[in-house]
Design a protein around this motif. Sequence first.
Motif, PDB file in Angstrom:
ATOM      1  N   LYS A 145       0.734  -1.137  -0.195  1.00  0.00           N
ATOM      2  CA  LYS A 145      -0.206   0.023   0.055  1.00  0.00           C
ATOM      3  C   LYS A 145       0.913   1.262   0.001  1.00  0.00           C
ATOM      4  N   GLU A 146       2.043   1.345   0.670  1.00  0.00           N
ATOM      5  CA  GLU A 146       2.849   2.319   0.783  1.00  0.00           C
ATOM      6  C   GLU A 146       3.336   2.407  -0.380  1.00  0.00           C
ATOM      7  N   GLY A 147       3.825   1.352  -1.057  1.00  0.00           N
ATOM      8  CA  GLY A 147       4.762   1.431  -2.310  1.00  0.00           C
ATOM      9  C   GLY A 147       3.594   2.324  -3.295  1.00  0.00           C
ATOM     10  N   ARG A 148       2.408   1.973  -3.260  1.00  0.00           N
ATOM     11  CA  ARG A 148       1.647   2.444  -4.525  1.00  0.00           C
ATOM     12  C   ARG A 148       1.567   3.935  -4.072  1.00  0.00           C
ATOM     13  N   GLU A 149       1.420   4.305  -2.846  1.00  0.00           N
ATOM     14  CA  GLU A 149       1.417   5.761  -2.416  1.00  0.00           C
ATOM     15  C   GLU A 149       2.714   6.520  -2.814  1.00  0.00           C
ATOM     16  N   TYR A 150       3.734   5.975  -2.650  1.00  0.00           N
ATOM     17  CA  TYR A 150       5.105   6.416  -3.107  1.00  0.00           C
ATOM     18  C   TYR A 150       4.993   6.990  -4.598  1.00  0.00           C
TER      19      TYR A 150
END
Length: 220
Positions: A52-57
């Motif tokens: 999820k954080e990767g997609r946000e990055y």
Amino acid sequence: MIMTDQDHDVSHIKGLLINFIHSYWPSLLRVPSFLIEFITPIVKVLGTSTSKEGREYFANLDKHRKDFIWVDQQDGDAIELAFSKNKIEERKNWLRRFEPGTHLDQTAKLIKYSDFVNKELILFSMADLQRPIPSMVDGLKPGAKGRFFSALLRETLSRKQKSPSFLVVSEHSAYHDGAQSLASTIIGMAQEYVGSNNINLLQPNGQFGTRNYVNEQTPM
């Protein structure tokens, strides 16, 4: 695009890649924004970034990218200073001039290669010099200090298997490298045969090698 963590060792990896390109295709580094760095969080409470954080990055790519730029020959000279076999004496003087508190401007979106070498890569070089040097006070290297500190904090360390010991050290000494490196240090601190230690600091409760088989792979 270089996508790595933000510790000193990774700065060295970035430097090696830059040096590789500079050695074989130097003209590429003169292309504006040919090399890009993807910035990830320096500190995370739970370690690795989630999907999820990767997609946000990647949804906000401009916030996380920094472009390397070649300004003048000082950039090439800095890369050679850090890596050339012919710059050993110059590299010693470079390290002697190091001033604590040196760091890159994290708000800047463009990174000169010379700034990367003199303000980020030098931090790895200083840390790499400190790791193999024992302290005059206790004879311990920085890595061994963390292991010994954890052993004192958790007196049960000597009775645990090496993998749980890794968890103890990680929890209490901000250790962030691999388990194999840590296990090797713990093994070395527990070896008691002639030629290994004057005094072993950890109890050798397990198989930690012998004088006859110094180079054998100790079972995990």
